[in-house]
Design a protein around this motif. Structure first.
Motif, PDB file in Angstrom:
ATOM      1  N   UNK A  56     -29.352  40.825  40.184  1.00  0.00           N
ATOM      2  CA  UNK A  56     -29.562  40.612  41.606  1.00  0.00           C
ATOM      3  C   UNK A  56     -28.439  41.122  42.439  1.00  0.00           C
ATOM      4  N   UNK A  57     -27.032  40.746  41.736  1.00  0.00           N
ATOM      5  CA  UNK A  57     -25.993  41.341  42.483  1.00  0.00           C
ATOM      6  C   UNK A  57     -25.798  42.758  42.702  1.00  0.00           C
ATOM      7  N   UNK A  58     -26.188  43.412  41.474  1.00  0.00           N
ATOM      8  CA  UNK A  58     -26.156  44.953  41.378  1.00  0.00           C
ATOM      9  C   UNK A  58     -27.183  45.467  42.436  1.00  0.00           C
ATOM     10  N   UNK A  59     -28.450  44.978  42.418  1.00  0.00           N
ATOM     11  CA  UNK A  59     -29.371  45.574  43.334  1.00  0.00           C
ATOM     12  C   UNK A  59     -28.967  45.226  44.813  1.00  0.00           C
ATOM     13  N   UNK A  60     -28.384  44.016  45.382  1.00  0.00           N
ATOM     14  CA  UNK A  60     -27.798  43.891  46.390  1.00  0.00           C
ATOM     15  C   UNK A  60     -26.628  44.876  46.817  1.00  0.00           C
ATOM     16  N   UNK A  61     -25.876  45.438  45.968  1.00  0.00           N
ATOM     17  CA  UNK A  61     -24.833  46.352  46.221  1.00  0.00           C
ATOM     18  C   UNK A  61     -25.142  47.734  46.390  1.00  0.00           C
ATOM     19  N   UNK A  73     -29.014  48.700  46.931  1.00  0.00           N
ATOM     20  CA  UNK A  73     -30.156  48.899  47.536  1.00  0.00           C
ATOM     21  C   UNK A  73     -31.234  49.602  46.765  1.00  0.00           C
ATOM     22  N   UNK A  74     -31.200  49.937  45.360  1.00  0.00           N
ATOM     23  CA  UNK A  74     -32.195  50.723  44.741  1.00  0.00           C
ATOM     24  C   UNK A  74     -32.360  50.011  43.435  1.00  0.00           C
ATOM     25  N   UNK A  75     -33.644  49.283  43.069  1.00  0.00           N
ATOM     26  CA  UNK A  75     -33.869  48.455  42.012  1.00  0.00           C
ATOM     27  C   UNK A  75     -33.891  49.323  40.972  1.00  0.00           C
ATOM     28  N   UNK A  76     -34.408  50.622  40.633  1.00  0.00           N
ATOM     29  CA  UNK A  76     -34.195  51.230  39.429  1.00  0.00           C
ATOM     30  C   UNK A  76     -32.888  51.464  39.144  1.00  0.00           C
ATOM     31  N   UNK A  77     -32.016  51.941  39.960  1.00  0.00           N
ATOM     32  CA  UNK A  77     -30.469  52.204  39.718  1.00  0.00           C
ATOM     33  C   UNK A  77     -29.956  50.934  39.429  1.00  0.00           C
ATOM     34  N   UNK A  78     -30.224  49.828  40.066  1.00  0.00           N
ATOM     35  CA  UNK A  78     -29.661  48.674  39.446  1.00  0.00           C
ATOM     36  C   UNK A  78     -30.083  48.140  38.271  1.00  0.00           C
ATOM     37  N   UNK A  79     -31.156  48.430  37.860  1.00  0.00           N
ATOM     38  CA  UNK A  79     -31.567  48.012  36.616  1.00  0.00           C
ATOM     39  C   UNK A  79     -30.819  48.866  35.478  1.00  0.00           C
ATOM     40  N   UNK A  80     -30.957  50.111  35.654  1.00  0.00           N
ATOM     41  CA  UNK A  80     -30.368  51.075  34.508  1.00  0.00           C
ATOM     42  C   UNK A  80     -28.731  50.614  34.742  1.00  0.00           C
ATOM     43  N   UNK A  81     -28.257  50.528  35.739  1.00  0.00           N
ATOM     44  CA  UNK A  81     -26.609  50.360  35.615  1.00  0.00           C
ATOM     45  C   UNK A  81     -26.474  48.931  35.111  1.00  0.00           C
ATOM     46  N   UNK A  82     -27.514  47.933  35.221  1.00  0.00           N
ATOM     47  CA  UNK A  82     -27.053  46.604  34.654  1.00  0.00           C
ATOM     48  C   UNK A  82     -27.320  46.596  33.138  1.00  0.00           C
TER      49      UNK A  82
END
Length: 608
Positions: free
Chosen positions: A20-25, A27-36
């Motif tokens: 959740x935190x990564x997505x808020x930072x 704004x792209x859910x796929x990028x957030x998922x991969x980064x997490x």
């Protein structure tokens, strides 16, 4: 609980929140998922190191770094998602990176202000100020009061509910696969090097050449966009006032200015002639700090992003050279250290200004990938901060840069005294920066170019040990003389003379030292007007020598005083003579340190 069970519990408890935190930072859910996912894989590989060191902060920081380098994370460039709060994401993106992280950590991250500020790397008071400014900016941009704004921020977490983090077994499997892939890439890079011409310079195993290369060079295949990544550095990569305050925890520090103007060439420290060493940097940052209530205790950090790692290395050498050649009145180099790290050494220098008020400047120069950085700390008095503390702070500054610059991070460091950095002119001799202040003279020493003395005249010898500079075992002799020009009232003889002699062997150099000692010890018996002090032994592990004070009584009953010393390093000998002018003199202990410095600089005679 086993190591595996411990990580599994940690993953289950924190993965959804980190996503959740990564997505808020970003704004792209796929990028957030991969980064997490990638951050947890890294976390598993490093679990033994981070398990007791706030592992959630480590994971969130890794995920943040990953999205910060991704080219597609701006809300206006991301893929359309009907359930995304695009306006809020765009307003968040317009905030400074650290401010955005603070707001997200305080809402979706469940952190309090102290924890969030510490994670970002700033003090709590600065955190309060930044959060207030950031929330006001969001309220203005979105037209909502704080209560509505908080609900919208918390609502960002709902977007990630449709995403599924992989089971912990896949995280561990992926971590092992990533580790093997990195190993394969290293071997592939080595083979490519060999096939591309490595055999030309290899006299043994073709992989031996690759194995002996610096680690950062081995990673070229893994980090092809080093310059691109480094160009994305921001002021967030600078030290915070809270981190600088670790050098002086009894005094609160504040940031006084942050500048990103490459056209501003005003020096920020005493010795450099201009602000930045790279004449064509891609990016520059300068931040200045001040201890509250003490304007004479200050600090500054400069970051220069160069066009390549080679240019960054050149900027590093240029910056060190500026301090090595420092020529300011009553300013002297008093300490030189190397910070040894697995991925490249750093330099720390301490300079002392004897002007009123006296001050000590501690300077750290680093290079990581395509970025060079300089940290300068100024403190009133005759003592600077502990060198080990300064080295740790310097390593912290590199940690905020290294991954984004193509360099390599490490918490391992060892601080050791080192020879002073070479000067640009006559590095085997004393430099202007080595010479002490004399009386209240507020002028700069000036040195002649090295010259070959006449065979029967050694300018650094006294009447007691007057010897020529030629002999069966003298292979080379050069001399240099230092004076303070334009200072009225000094005797013509005033100044420092140094002769450097390269002998045919270490034994010959030792014989010269012993011969000089015998002559000084016998001088009073052979010259009734002479009085010679008992010799003071000086030296380091690599050098050894002796200093004396010699007085000659002249006809009117006055004394003519000379301070003389001789020091050896290997087969090279330096002889130093200081001639006072009346009361314009230096202490015997000061002269001892000067001769010892002459011995340290002989390392450059041996390398030439």
């Amino acid at each position: 609980m086993t190591r595996m069970d411990e990580f599994s519990s940690f993953y289950a408890a924190t993965a959804a929140e980190t996503l959740r935190v990564t997505y808020a930072l970003c704004g792209d859910r796929q990028v957030a998922l991969e980064a997490t996912v990638d951050a947890y894989r890294r976390g598993w590989r490093e679990w033994s190191r981070i398990r007791d060191k706030r592992p959630l902060v480590h994971i969130r920081t890794e995920a943040w770094r990953a999205v910060a380098l991704h080219r597609g994370v701006h809300p206006l460039r991301r893929r359309h998602e009907e359930d995304a709060d695009t306006d809020l994401l765009a307003a968040l993106h317009d905030l400074a990176a650290d401010d955005r992280r603070l707001v997200v950590l305080l809402t979706l991250g469940g952190s309090d202000l102290a924890e969030a500020s510490r994670e970002v790397g700033i003090g709590e008071e600065e955190g309060i100020e930044r959060v207030g400014v950031a929330l006001a900016a969001l309220e203005e941009a979105l037209g909502h009061d704080l209560a509505v704004l908080e609900q919208r921020l918390l609502g960002l977490g709902a977007v990630t509910e449709s995403l599924s983090m992989p089971p912990v077994e896949k995280i561990r499997t992926g971590a092992r696969r990533d580790g093997r892939r990195n190993t394969v890439l290293l071997v592939a890079a080595a083979v490519a090097l060999v096939l591309g011409g490595g055999f030309v310079v290899t006299d043994g195993s073709s992989l031996t050449t690759q194995a002996s290369m610096p680690y950062r060079e081995k990673l070229g295949a893994e980090r092809p966009d080093v310059v691109l990544e480094a160009s994305k550095l921001s002021a967030d990569n600078l030290l915070s006032s809270n981190q600088v305050a670790e050098l002086d925890p009894d005094s609160p520090w504040r940031t006084t200015a942050t500048d990103e103007d490459p056209e501003n060439d005003t020096p920020y420290a005493t010795c450099p002639p201009r602000r930045f060493a790279d004449e064509s940097p891609a990016r520059v940052f300068l931040r200045t700090f001040e201890a509250e209530g003490d304007a004479n205790t200050r600090a500054a950090q400069a970051i220069e992003v160069s066009s390549s790692e080679r240019e960054a290395q050149r900027a590093y050498r240029t910056t060190v050279g500026w301090f090595a050649d420092c020529a300011h009145p009553r300013t002297q180099l008093i300490g030189s250290y190397v910070v040894k790290r697995p991925f490249g050494d750093f330099r720390i220098l301490q300079m002392r200004s004897y002007r009123d008020p006296e001050r000590v400047f501690t300077v750290g120069v680093t290079q990581s990938g395509s970025v060079s950085s300089t940290v300068v700390h100024e403190q009133e008095g005759d003592q600077g901060p502990p060198i080990d503390d300064f080295a740790r702070m310097l390593n912290t500054s590199v940690a905020k840069i290294c991954r984004d610059s193509g360099g390599q991070c490490s918490d391992e460091l060892e601080v050791t005294p080192a020879a002073p950095p070479r000067t640009s002119e006559a590095p085997a001799f004393l430099g202007v920066v080595d010479l002490p202040p004399v009386a209240d003279i507020d002028r700069v020493w000036s040195g002649t170019k090295p010259f070959v003395p006449e065979a029967d005249r050694n300018p650094a010898a006294t009447l007691c040990d007057a010897t020529g500079t030629e002999g069966r075992r003298v292979e080379n002799a050069n001399a240099r003389i230092f004076v303070i020009p334009q200072e009225e009232g000094l005797a013509p003889e005033f100044g420092v003379a140094e002769t450097v002699l390269t002998m045919s062997s270490e034994e010959a150099a030792s014989d010269l030292i012993r011969s000089t000692r015998r002559k000084l010890e016998a001088c009073e018996d052979e010259n009734l007007s002479a009085r010679v002090s008992e010799g003071s032994d000086i030296g380091t592990r690599e050098t050894s020598g002796t200093t004396w004070t010699v007085r000659f009584e002249v006809e009117d009953g006055d004394d003519v005083v000379f301070r003389t010393g001789i020091v050896r390093r290997g087969n090279v000998v330096a002889q130093v003579l200081f001639t006072p002018s009346g009361d314009v003199d230096i202490a015997a202990e000061t002269f001892d340190r000067l001769v010892q410095r002459a011995g340290e600089r002989l390392v450059y005679a041996q390398s030439e």
